[in-house]
Design an enzyme around this catalytic site. Structure first.
Site, PDB file in Angstrom:
ATOM      1  N   ASN A  87       0.847  -1.183   0.000  1.00  0.00           N
ATOM      2  CA  ASN A  87       0.000   0.000   0.000  1.00  0.00           C
ATOM      3  C   ASN A  87       0.888   1.240   0.000  1.00  0.00           C
ATOM      4  O   ASN A  87       1.846   1.317   0.773  1.00  0.00           O
ATOM      5  CB  ASN A  87      -0.906   0.003   1.239  1.00  0.00           C
ATOM      6  N   GLY A  93      -3.961   3.333   1.003  1.00  0.00           N
ATOM      7  CA  GLY A  93      -4.330   2.744   2.296  1.00  0.00           C
ATOM      8  C   GLY A  93      -3.154   2.482   3.211  1.00  0.00           C
ATOM      9  O   GLY A  93      -3.257   1.682   4.153  1.00  0.00           O
ATOM     10  N   GLN A  94      -2.025   3.156   2.964  1.00  0.00           N
ATOM     11  CA  GLN A  94      -0.848   2.949   3.817  1.00  0.00           C
ATOM     12  C   GLN A  94      -1.046   3.651   5.158  1.00  0.00           C
ATOM     13  O   GLN A  94      -1.379   4.835   5.202  1.00  0.00           O
ATOM     14  CB  GLN A  94       0.408   3.500   3.122  1.00  0.00           C
ATOM     15  N   SER A  95      -0.839   2.913   6.258  1.00  0.00           N
ATOM     16  CA  SER A  95      -1.023   3.512   7.582  1.00  0.00           C
ATOM     17  C   SER A  95       0.278   3.642   8.363  1.00  0.00           C
ATOM     18  O   SER A  95       0.326   4.365   9.349  1.00  0.00           O
ATOM     19  CB  SER A  95      -2.035   2.695   8.394  1.00  0.00           C
ATOM     20  N   HIS A 100       6.461  -1.545   3.398  1.00  0.00           N
ATOM     21  CA  HIS A 100       6.216  -2.916   3.827  1.00  0.00           C
ATOM     22  C   HIS A 100       5.414  -3.661   2.785  1.00  0.00           C
ATOM     23  O   HIS A 100       4.526  -3.105   2.144  1.00  0.00           O
ATOM     24  CB  HIS A 100       5.503  -2.975   5.183  1.00  0.00           C
TER      25      HIS A 100
HETATM   26  P1  5GP Z   1      -0.632  -0.630   5.847  1.00  0.00           P
HETATM   27  O1  5GP Z   1      -2.060  -0.323   6.163  1.00  0.00           O
HETATM   28  O2  5GP Z   1       0.271   0.534   6.183  1.00  0.00           O
HETATM   29  O3  5GP Z   1      -0.405  -1.156   4.470  1.00  0.00           O
HETATM   30  O4  5GP Z   1      -0.235  -1.832   6.794  1.00  0.00           O
HETATM   31  C1  5GP Z   1       0.226  -1.663   8.078  1.00  0.00           C
HETATM   32  C2  5GP Z   1       0.005  -2.959   8.803  1.00  0.00           C
HETATM   33  O5  5GP Z   1       0.777  -2.936   9.982  1.00  0.00           O
HETATM   34  C3  5GP Z   1      -1.424  -3.210   9.206  1.00  0.00           C
HETATM   35  O6  5GP Z   1      -1.897  -4.416   8.605  1.00  0.00           O
HETATM   36  C4  5GP Z   1      -1.366  -3.309  10.722  1.00  0.00           C
HETATM   37  O7  5GP Z   1      -2.225  -4.297  11.245  1.00  0.00           O
HETATM   38  C5  5GP Z   1       0.090  -3.636  10.964  1.00  0.00           C
HETATM   39  N1  5GP Z   1       0.600  -3.143  12.234  1.00  0.00           N
HETATM   40  C6  5GP Z   1       0.488  -1.888  12.737  1.00  0.00           C
HETATM   41  N2  5GP Z   1       1.101  -1.786  13.916  1.00  0.00           N
HETATM   42  C7  5GP Z   1       1.638  -3.018  14.169  1.00  0.00           C
HETATM   43  C8  5GP Z   1       2.396  -3.543  15.268  1.00  0.00           C
HETATM   44  O8  5GP Z   1       2.724  -2.852  16.240  1.00  0.00           O
HETATM   45  N3  5GP Z   1       2.767  -4.844  15.185  1.00  0.00           N
HETATM   46  C9  5GP Z   1       2.443  -5.634  14.122  1.00  0.00           C
HETATM   47  N4  5GP Z   1       2.862  -6.897  14.137  1.00  0.00           N
HETATM   48  N5  5GP Z   1       1.721  -5.173  13.071  1.00  0.00           N
HETATM   49  C10 5GP Z   1       1.322  -3.874  13.108  1.00  0.00           C
END
Ligand code: 5GP
Length: 114
Positions: A87, A93-95, A100
């Site tokens: 993402n 949808g990147q959070s 990653h």
């Molecule tokens: P994004 O939404 O940025 O593509 O994905 C970020 C991902 O990181 C999400 O699926 C979320 O559940 C995961 N995530 C966020 N904080 C943590 C954490 O502290 N530990 C782990 N294992 N995953 C996390």
């Protein structure tokens, strides 16, 4: 996006994660909010905030992340297939602001995504 980079803290072992693979260049760990029976995040240790920051100097690293995904898919029993997702920024949808790759599998995955 979150101001704090949680993934750097995971790389530095300041907060725990269930690690699936680690080497000098990358870390893979199970997502805390699993969207499939297998949901692993593969991240570079090098700071790259978003996919659109990837440059020509990162070719080897990006290839390496893919090879780690292939290895983990085999180790985690994803012989029937899987999905890799990156993402990028708000619309993607990147959070977490650290590049990653999501490795998702263990069930049929619908398409298109939301
Ligand atoms: P994004 O939404 O940025 O593509 O994905 C970020 C991902 O990181 C999400 O699926 C979320 O559940 C995961 N995530 C966020 N904080 C943590 C954490 O502290 N530990 C782990 N294992 N995953 C996390």
């Amino acid at each position: 996006m979150l101001a704090d980079n949680i993934f750097l803290k995971i790389i530095n072992k300041q907060i725990p994660a269930k690690i699936a693979y680690e080497d000098d260049a990358c870390l893979a760990f199970h997502d805390v909010n699993q969207q499939a029976p297998v949901h692993v995040l593969i991240i570079p240790k090098q700071i790259i905030r978003t996919h659109d920051e990837v440059g020509t100097g990162d070719k080897e690293l990006m290839g390496h992340l893919h090879l780690v995904a292939v290895r983990l898919a085999k180790e985690l029993g994803l012989g029937d297939g899987y999905r890799l997702v990156i993402n990028c920024k708000e619309d993607g949808g990147q959070s977490v602001p650290h590049l990653h790759m999501h490795l998702l599998g263990g069930r049929p995955l619908a398409w298109p995504p939301g």
